[in-house]
Write an enzyme that holds these catalytic residues in place. Structure first.
Site, PDB file in Angstrom:
ATOM      1  N   TYR A 109      11.942 -10.788  -0.939  1.00  0.00           N
ATOM      2  CA  TYR A 109      11.464  -9.435  -0.657  1.00  0.00           C
ATOM      3  C   TYR A 109      10.064  -9.312  -1.227  1.00  0.00           C
ATOM      4  O   TYR A 109       9.880  -9.200  -2.439  1.00  0.00           O
ATOM      5  CB  TYR A 109      12.422  -8.409  -1.280  1.00  0.00           C
ATOM      6  CG  TYR A 109      11.999  -6.974  -1.114  1.00  0.00           C
ATOM      7  CD1 TYR A 109      11.466  -6.515   0.079  1.00  0.00           C
ATOM      8  CD2 TYR A 109      12.146  -6.060  -2.164  1.00  0.00           C
ATOM      9  CE1 TYR A 109      11.077  -5.190   0.233  1.00  0.00           C
ATOM     10  CE2 TYR A 109      11.780  -4.728  -2.021  1.00  0.00           C
ATOM     11  CZ  TYR A 109      11.241  -4.311  -0.819  1.00  0.00           C
ATOM     12  OH  TYR A 109      10.857  -2.986  -0.666  1.00  0.00           O
ATOM     13  N   ASP A 153      11.861  -9.903   4.025  1.00  0.00           N
ATOM     14  CA  ASP A 153      11.028  -8.778   4.414  1.00  0.00           C
ATOM     15  C   ASP A 153       9.654  -9.117   3.852  1.00  0.00           C
ATOM     16  O   ASP A 153       9.412  -8.973   2.656  1.00  0.00           O
ATOM     17  CB  ASP A 153      11.573  -7.471   3.842  1.00  0.00           C
ATOM     18  CG  ASP A 153      10.624  -6.300   4.072  1.00  0.00           C
ATOM     19  OD1 ASP A 153       9.580  -6.498   4.723  1.00  0.00           O
ATOM     20  OD2 ASP A 153      10.918  -5.199   3.596  1.00  0.00           O
ATOM     21  N   ASN A 155       6.849  -7.721   4.551  1.00  0.00           N
ATOM     22  CA  ASN A 155       5.969  -6.548   4.436  1.00  0.00           C
ATOM     23  C   ASN A 155       4.576  -6.834   4.977  1.00  0.00           C
ATOM     24  O   ASN A 155       3.575  -6.269   4.526  1.00  0.00           O
ATOM     25  CB  ASN A 155       5.913  -6.049   2.985  1.00  0.00           C
ATOM     26  CG  ASN A 155       6.913  -4.919   2.751  1.00  0.00           C
ATOM     27  OD1 ASN A 155       6.991  -3.982   3.540  1.00  0.00           O
ATOM     28  ND2 ASN A 155       7.688  -5.029   1.689  1.00  0.00           N
ATOM     29  N   ASP A 250      16.200   1.477   7.426  1.00  0.00           N
ATOM     30  CA  ASP A 250      15.009   1.632   8.261  1.00  0.00           C
ATOM     31  C   ASP A 250      14.574   0.290   8.853  1.00  0.00           C
ATOM     32  O   ASP A 250      13.632   0.231   9.639  1.00  0.00           O
ATOM     33  CB  ASP A 250      13.866   2.300   7.493  1.00  0.00           C
ATOM     34  CG  ASP A 250      13.583   1.661   6.140  1.00  0.00           C
ATOM     35  OD1 ASP A 250      14.320   0.726   5.742  1.00  0.00           O
ATOM     36  OD2 ASP A 250      12.627   2.089   5.471  1.00  0.00           O
ATOM     37  N   HIS A 251      15.263  -0.794   8.488  1.00  0.00           N
ATOM     38  CA  HIS A 251      15.069  -2.115   9.077  1.00  0.00           C
ATOM     39  C   HIS A 251      16.257  -2.456   9.974  1.00  0.00           C
ATOM     40  O   HIS A 251      17.348  -1.897   9.814  1.00  0.00           O
ATOM     41  CB  HIS A 251      14.968  -3.192   7.989  1.00  0.00           C
ATOM     42  CG  HIS A 251      13.732  -3.131   7.164  1.00  0.00           C
ATOM     43  ND1 HIS A 251      12.708  -4.036   7.274  1.00  0.00           N
ATOM     44  CD2 HIS A 251      13.366  -2.268   6.178  1.00  0.00           C
ATOM     45  CE1 HIS A 251      11.749  -3.746   6.408  1.00  0.00           C
ATOM     46  NE2 HIS A 251      12.132  -2.670   5.722  1.00  0.00           N
TER      47      HIS A 251
END
Length: 263
Positions: A109, A153, A155, A250-251
């Site tokens: 992450y 993730d 980002n 939200d993913h």
């Protein structure tokens, strides 16, 4: 066939309250990499640590209700490793690795910089540490033949195709030139393969949508969740999907099937 799924939960307890368990039964992943647990281990009850026939392994943040990664496994690994030997970010619970005989799967992450300049600078510090760490994995792959699958993730949306409104986001965290160049370095120079894009070159394939406005309804999203792998196992990827029939976070879950067997 080895099915690996990656999902940012935006809170493990929240995701379960939104029906994650029922989806786990349907998805039937062999390995499920989780990001953003937002819980200490003591707060993750046993039924969330070991759902169905999975055994869960976790790396949580020192800060309460923040970050944290996990992996649900059906087949126990030879070992579990946590972190990347970086005190600043290992305390945030950002990397968890499971090793089998010749395959390693990592749940990661990466920091978000969207809350302000201070966190964006932290994100850049993370990338400075994480890049050489990834290079070491690739070097090991070349020397030993061990395959690596990094479910994260990130980002970061790598290319213009990877977010809806790319023109208006070029100065925003997640799509800055510096972040995109870092991703290009990881893929083009270190040599990791963006397996989803290898299998699915279509536009408008996103894994995250803002909770603002009607981003989900209008599919105004970003592709932030990738499985980057060493070339050998990438060549054995057979199918991929982004699950959008339900929302646990939200993913959206990203699943890839590989024609390999854990040993």
């Amino acid at each position: 066939m080895l099915r690996i799924t990656s999902l940012n939960l935006n809170g493990i307890r929240s995701a379960y309250n939104k029906g994650l368990l029922d989806w786990l039964k349907i998805n039937q992943a062999d390995i499920l990499c989780l990001q953003e647990l937002k819980a200490h281990l003591a707060d993750i009850h046993d039924d969330l640590q070991h759902p169905l026939d999975y055994n869960g392994h976790f790396c949580t943040a020192e800060k309460k209700g923040y970050s944290g990664v996990g992996i649900y496994l059906r087949q126990q690994p030879e070992r579990i490793l946590r972190g990347m030997a970086c005190e600043e970010f290992d305390s945030e619970g950002r990397i968890l690795r499971a090793d089998w005989k010749d395959i390693s799967v990592i749940s990661a992450y990466l920091p978000s910089g969207s809350s302000g300049p201070e966190r964006q600078e932290a994100k850049f510090r993370f990338l400075e540490k994480f890049g050489p760490w990834l290079q070491n994995l690739m070097d090991d792959h070349k020397n030993s033949g061990r395959e690596y699958v990094i479910c994260a993730d990130w980002n970061i949306a790598h290319k213009e195709i990877d977010l809806k409104n790319w023109k208006s986001n070029q100065k925003n965290s997640g799509f800055t030139p510096e972040e995109r160049a870092w991703m290009t370095h990881v893929i083009d120079e270190i040599g990791f393969v963006d397996v989803f894009r290898q299998l699915d070159p279509r536009p408008e394939q996103y894994t995250w949508w803002s909770n603002r406005g009607q981003a989900w309804a209008k599919n105004v999203g970003w592709r932030l969740d990738y499985q980057l792998t060493t070339p050998g196992i990438a060549a054995k990827a057979r199918a991929t999907s982004i699950y959008k029939d339900q929302r646990f976070s939200d993913h959206a879950p990203l699943t890839i099937d590989y024609d390999v067997t854990l040993r």
